[in-house]
Design a protein around this motif. Structure first.
Motif, mmCIF file in Angstrom:
data_model
loop_
_atom_site.group_PDB
_atom_site.id
_atom_site.type_symbol
_atom_site.label_atom_id
_atom_site.label_comp_id
_atom_site.label_asym_id
_atom_site.label_seq_id
_atom_site.Cartn_x
_atom_site.Cartn_y
_atom_site.Cartn_z
ATOM 1 N N ASN A 35 0.828 -1.200 0.000
ATOM 2 C CA ASN A 35 0.000 0.000 0.000
ATOM 3 C C ASN A 35 0.872 1.264 0.000
ATOM 4 O O ASN A 35 0.615 2.203 -0.766
ATOM 5 C CB ASN A 35 -0.941 -0.016 1.198
ATOM 6 C CG ASN A 35 -2.050 1.000 1.066
ATOM 7 O OD1 ASN A 35 -2.857 0.925 0.142
ATOM 8 N ND2 ASN A 35 -2.086 1.962 1.976
ATOM 9 N N GLN A 89 -0.542 -3.997 -5.445
ATOM 10 C CA GLN A 89 -1.553 -3.065 -4.950
ATOM 11 C C GLN A 89 -1.682 -1.866 -5.892
ATOM 12 O O GLN A 89 -0.699 -1.416 -6.474
ATOM 13 C CB GLN A 89 -1.153 -2.595 -3.552
ATOM 14 C CG GLN A 89 -2.105 -1.654 -2.863
ATOM 15 C CD GLN A 89 -3.454 -2.280 -2.580
ATOM 16 O OE1 GLN A 89 -4.273 -2.425 -3.474
ATOM 17 N NE2 GLN A 89 -3.683 -2.665 -1.348
ATOM 18 N N ILE A 146 -6.431 -1.279 1.349
ATOM 19 C CA ILE A 146 -5.208 -1.969 1.788
ATOM 20 C C ILE A 146 -5.440 -3.474 2.004
ATOM 21 O O ILE A 146 -4.564 -4.289 1.753
ATOM 22 C CB ILE A 146 -4.627 -1.312 3.066
ATOM 23 C CG1 ILE A 146 -3.242 -1.887 3.393
ATOM 24 C CG2 ILE A 146 -5.576 -1.466 4.241
ATOM 25 C CD1 ILE A 146 -2.514 -1.160 4.497
ATOM 26 N N PRO A 180 -6.108 -6.110 -1.993
ATOM 27 C CA PRO A 180 -5.157 -5.753 -3.045
ATOM 28 C C PRO A 180 -5.598 -6.283 -4.415
ATOM 29 O O PRO A 180 -6.473 -7.136 -4.511
ATOM 30 C CB PRO A 180 -3.859 -6.429 -2.593
ATOM 31 C CG PRO A 180 -4.309 -7.586 -1.772
ATOM 32 C CD PRO A 180 -5.573 -7.129 -1.088
#
Length: 195
Positions: free
Chosen positions: A53, A76, A82, A85
């Motif tokens: 992230n 990601q 978060i 993904p």
């Protein structure tokens, strides 16, 4: 906050113990093959989701990758949650890490991603060892036959009355019989069919 001075690239967050890991190198190879630049940073963070992230948030291409935590690779996108993904995979083999790198690049390009097989295509299509040995024996036998034929041909030429001095390169003059080529080709095809 994103660093806009950096060049457009996929960012990779790497747990420190993975810096010299072959999975990390192969992930980078996958990105390179797709023509997408990358940058990486090392981290003590044990949360690969957070690494991915953070990498995505710092990337001008909005794509980040996290690697670590028992061979886990996470791709990601900046706009994704978060905990959700784009792609997450525990990789067991180097070729899988390379495909993950390729898939990160494909996310940037907006093209379909590749499947990640359990088995490498090269090893899946390779000829079993015993059949390889049989093929090598056939090739060697064909080469020996060709060399013997060439030697006999040379001997006949040197017994002629003119007796010209000719430098002879046996490897160059060796001619493999078309029957030998056909037999070897059949062996290879059968071996590939059986594998």
């Amino acid at each position: 906050m994103s660093n806009q001075s950096q060049k457009p690239s996929v960012n990779i967050g790497v747990q420190k113990e993975y810096e010299e890991n072959s999975l990390f190198r192969n992930l980078c190879y996958g990105l390179e093959e797709e023509g997408i630049p990358y940058q990486f940073f090392l981290s003590d963070d044990k949360n690969v989701h957070k690494l991915a992230n953070d990498a995505a948030n710092e990337s001008r291409l909005n794509v980040g990758v996290g690697i670590g935590d028992q061979d886990n690779i996470i791709i990601q996108h900046k706009k994704l949650n978060i905990d959700q993904p784009f792609l997450e995979k525990k990789v067991d083999e180097d070729f899988q890490a390379k495909i993950m790198g390729s898939n990160a690049a494909r996310l940037v390009k907006g093209i379909p991603i590749k499947d990640i097989p359990l088995e490498d295509e090269y090893s899946r299509n390779s000829i079993p060892e015993q059949k390889r040995e049989d093929i090598v024996k056939e090739i060697n036998k064909a080469n020996d036959t060709a060399k013997n034929t060439t030697t006999t041909k040379i001997n006949k030429e040197t017994n002629n009355e003119t007796k010209e001095e000719k430098p002879v390169n046996q490897a160059q003059n060796a001619e493999i019989n078309s029957d030998d080529v056909e037999r070897i080709t059949k062996l290879v095809l059968e071996a590939l069919k059986d594998s």
